[in-house]
Design an enzyme around this catalytic site. Sequence first.
Site, PDB file in Angstrom:
ATOM      1  N   GLY A   1       0.822  -1.204   0.000  1.00  0.00           N
ATOM      2  CA  GLY A   1       0.000   0.000   0.000  1.00  0.00           C
ATOM      3  C   GLY A   1       0.854   1.250   0.000  1.00  0.00           C
ATOM      4  O   GLY A   1       2.083   1.189   0.141  1.00  0.00           O
TER       5      GLY A   1
ATOM      6  N   PRO B   1       2.606   4.865   1.191  1.00  0.00           N
ATOM      7  CA  PRO B   1       3.231   5.250   2.467  1.00  0.00           C
ATOM      8  C   PRO B   1       2.215   5.900   3.398  1.00  0.00           C
ATOM      9  O   PRO B   1       1.280   6.567   2.962  1.00  0.00           O
ATOM     10  CB  PRO B   1       4.315   6.253   2.040  1.00  0.00           C
ATOM     11  CG  PRO B   1       4.555   5.985   0.593  1.00  0.00           C
ATOM     12  CD  PRO B   1       3.259   5.512   0.035  1.00  0.00           C
ATOM     13  N   GLY B   2       2.412   5.663   4.685  1.00  0.00           N
ATOM     14  CA  GLY B   2       1.570   6.308   5.684  1.00  0.00           C
ATOM     15  C   GLY B   2       0.250   5.624   5.928  1.00  0.00           C
ATOM     16  O   GLY B   2      -0.611   6.195   6.598  1.00  0.00           O
TER      17      GLY B   2
ATOM     18  N   GLY C   1      -0.085   2.697   7.550  1.00  0.00           N
ATOM     19  CA  GLY C   1      -0.043   1.898   8.771  1.00  0.00           C
ATOM     20  C   GLY C   1       0.452   0.484   8.598  1.00  0.00           C
ATOM     21  O   GLY C   1       0.140  -0.372   9.418  1.00  0.00           O
TER      22      GLY C   1
ATOM     23  N   THR D   1       3.625  -0.782   8.753  1.00  0.00           N
ATOM     24  CA  THR D   1       4.620  -1.172   9.757  1.00  0.00           C
ATOM     25  C   THR D   1       3.997  -1.274  11.143  1.00  0.00           C
ATOM     26  O   THR D   1       4.216  -2.258  11.870  1.00  0.00           O
ATOM     27  CB  THR D   1       5.776  -0.151   9.768  1.00  0.00           C
ATOM     28  OG1 THR D   1       6.347  -0.084   8.453  1.00  0.00           O
ATOM     29  CG2 THR D   1       6.839  -0.569  10.766  1.00  0.00           C
TER      30      THR D   1
ATOM     31  N   SER E   1      -4.345   2.710 -18.965  1.00  0.00           N
ATOM     32  CA  SER E   1      -5.680   3.095 -18.503  1.00  0.00           C
ATOM     33  C   SER E   1      -6.054   4.533 -18.832  1.00  0.00           C
ATOM     34  O   SER E   1      -7.151   4.959 -18.488  1.00  0.00           O
ATOM     35  CB  SER E   1      -5.779   2.879 -16.987  1.00  0.00           C
ATOM     36  OG  SER E   1      -4.860   3.693 -16.298  1.00  0.00           O
TER      37      SER E   1
ATOM     38  N   LYS F   1      -7.980   4.557  -7.317  1.00  0.00           N
ATOM     39  CA  LYS F   1      -8.382   5.614  -8.246  1.00  0.00           C
ATOM     40  C   LYS F   1      -9.662   6.298  -7.784  1.00  0.00           C
ATOM     41  O   LYS F   1      -9.788   7.532  -7.870  1.00  0.00           O
ATOM     42  CB  LYS F   1      -8.557   5.018  -9.647  1.00  0.00           C
ATOM     43  CG  LYS F   1      -7.242   4.538 -10.257  1.00  0.00           C
ATOM     44  CD  LYS F   1      -7.456   3.911 -11.629  1.00  0.00           C
ATOM     45  CE  LYS F   1      -6.128   3.449 -12.221  1.00  0.00           C
ATOM     46  NZ  LYS F   1      -6.286   2.824 -13.545  1.00  0.00           N
TER      47      LYS F   1
END
Length: 888
Positions: A355, A357-358, A360, A362, A736, A779
Amino acid sequence: MRLLNKKHELYMVPLKDLVVYPRMVVPFFVGRRRSVRSVEEAARLGQPLFLVAQKKTAIEEPGEQDVHTVGTIARILQLTRLQDGKIRLLVEGLERAAVVKYLETREALQAIVRGLGPAAEVTPQISALMRTVHSQFTQFNEVAKKVPAEAVTSIESADSPDVLVDLVAGNLPLKFEQKVELLSIEDTAARLERCAAILGSEIELASLEQEITGKVRRRLEKTQKEYFLNEQLKEIQKELGAEGEDPTGAKELEEKIKAKGLPTEVAEKCQKELKRLGRMQPLSPESALLRTYLEWIADLPWKESSADNHDIERARVILDEDHYDLKKVKERILDFIAVRQLKSRVKGPILCFIGPPGTGKTSLGRSVARSLGRAFVRISLGGVRDEAEIRGHRKTYVGALPGKIIQSMRKAGARNPVFLLDEIDKMSSDWRGDPASALLEVLDPEQNHTFMDHYLEVPYDLSDVMFITTANSSHNIPYPLRDRMEIIEISGYTEFEKENIAEKFLVPKQVQENGLEWAQIVFQKSAIRRLIRSYTLEAGVRNLEREIANILRKIAREAVRAGVALPAPSAAPESSGQAMTAAADAAVEAPAVAGGGSPEPAPAPAAEAAPREGERPLPTAEFKVVVTGRSVEKYLGKEKFLQNEFSQDVKPGLAYGLAWTELGGQLLPVEVAIVAGKGDLTLTGSLGDVMKESAQAALTFLRAHHAALGIPAEFTKDRDIHIHVPEGAIPKDGPSAGITLAAALLSAVSGAAVAPGFAMTGEITLTGRILPIGGVKEKVLAAHRYKMSHVLLPRRNEKDLEEIPPEVMSQLQFHFADAAMDALSVLFPGRAFEGVPQAAQRPARAEADGEAPAVAAEDEDTAEGVVDAIRRVTDAPASEPPMDQPTH
């Protein structure tokens, strides 16, 4: 007595495992009834005995077929009767004889025998063979030294070939069959040849035996020498007063290793190394290396494991406390706990969280460990390019250590931790090896029970470890490695989810980290919404947490500037301090922050919080700050992102596409300009080859269907077409964007703008089909984040809307199309295309007219915000058309 080839009737005694040669004096016992009778009769008559070897020793009453045909005529030298009826005989062999006929009697054994006399003459061949036998016997005696001196003298002085063979065979340690063979051969030359062959074989065996004996003797001498020196060393240490010390540490390590209960292979390896360590000097470099190796073995968890949490409800509560939403991951962990209740031995799953960054990933691994009651270890693989980082270095290298896997297992202290491999898509490779290939063994449940680290050189079991890997994109993970992992995608968060995460997790965490838990800090929903909309534009919540921390730091500075008094440490009464300390110690652990961070203590009330040892006492004056939507700009300055910047910008030649990136979904503006020229097509904006081909396909489609679209047939004649995608420094590629390029081209050629608020995605073909695409959730979330109101998707992607959160569905209207003509009729509602029916729509709003619910202007102190309106729409009555039925 010499028969000289004459026949004579003699009493016969069969012998077990004994062959008597002429000129041999041999003692033996006679115990069988018929043999005793034969001896007695021969002694009474003063006759010699015929001694013949028995073929099978197990037969007690041998017959004619049970004895050999050649034996020895022997004279009785001494006869002694024993108390048990047996007879002890001492006989001397006279000459060889062959059986002519056996005489069957009940009382004794008799046979008619014929003497085998010596050779008639000594030929040159026999002389040569005798010389060979003499030479070989001398060589054998020098090697073996097993023949008595008297026998050696007799053999060396023997001048008859038969006498030589009899003496040699009688004094060599030959097998029973070989002795019978040499006794039975009648031809003298053949006897000599066979004797020479047997002597050659015995010489080789004696030489080999001597060599082995020498090696054993030298080894024993070395062992005795080491024992002697060690005893001397002990005596020296005793004199120096260091008798009980363990200078090399071998004994201490041996006790630790024995207490570990290691597997057999590992224990044998350790015992071998411990013996080496015990014989080394304590200050030698090799001793230090060996001691370090054994310490690693002793420190690793071989059998130690933590007890798993089998309470599914408790695990669910922990996961919900630590993270908002993320249903797929939570369900997978609860499934694992359920299986563990049914089967105790379960291989650890290997999960991969992918996914932006940021989001969750980790911190989610840490939460999984807490819900399972297991230890948690983490290593970052970003930038790792050396295989030895995974498998370790061999002990021969200076400064060698195990790899990160084994190092982390020692840190965990249990053989079943939750092991997080962070940034697995950021690895690289060079001439030092490929770490991704080394991870194949680690992440394969069929192989990792015998993981071999180069430093340890013994297998280590990783099958009980629960491996979790994280990545921003699966494209950079090699396929063999990706195939071994269970992929769980974690998409970006919606505005509604971000608001919940900020209220429940981010704000309490940052209040604690900035030392403001004693103050009354309130973030109104309008403030959080403005932070989300105007100061962050991301899939995760990392920048949102950063902006919240920025505001709290400025509030902390205001508190210091306001002169909040700090009481002296002794100002608080002892009882009050004890009560506050107890309250602080009883504080429950707060959940970890979604998007990163570890569990933090929940802030205690200001009146009950007490300073811990070494910390400054908390202020006693009341300090209250309410962060509103209007006050955000005071703390953070001007807005970084303008609301509705894209959806309100409507011009001919402009269309908004949707793109998937490693950072989440993004809105992709496509601009087309038509200028005078020669019919050239110019593409700018760092477009990749696939996107360039999509632009060519879209242009060809428009030219092929110009009549149905109502545009000139030669719209490219004397005109150049320039297609540009802004933010040219960022590379862009993918199929796309086909429908977006076609819509922008049609808008520029016709002069009609695309309907406002539309974002679209889909691959277009020359025949006008729209093919399905991936990354639908990311998207759609990007369209919602950029305040678009309509989303156009390929019809075959309609099933992917099940993953879209309801608060997003309520704010967007979806349109689906199989053909490009259908899609263009939706994007250009004011234009009529020939033979094109109205495209299917799927409104997700509660209102019948398809418009968004009106929201009153925000009042930062009391007004209901957009998120509250979303909640009302989500809970709307059943007047809304079903999601799976199109609305026309």
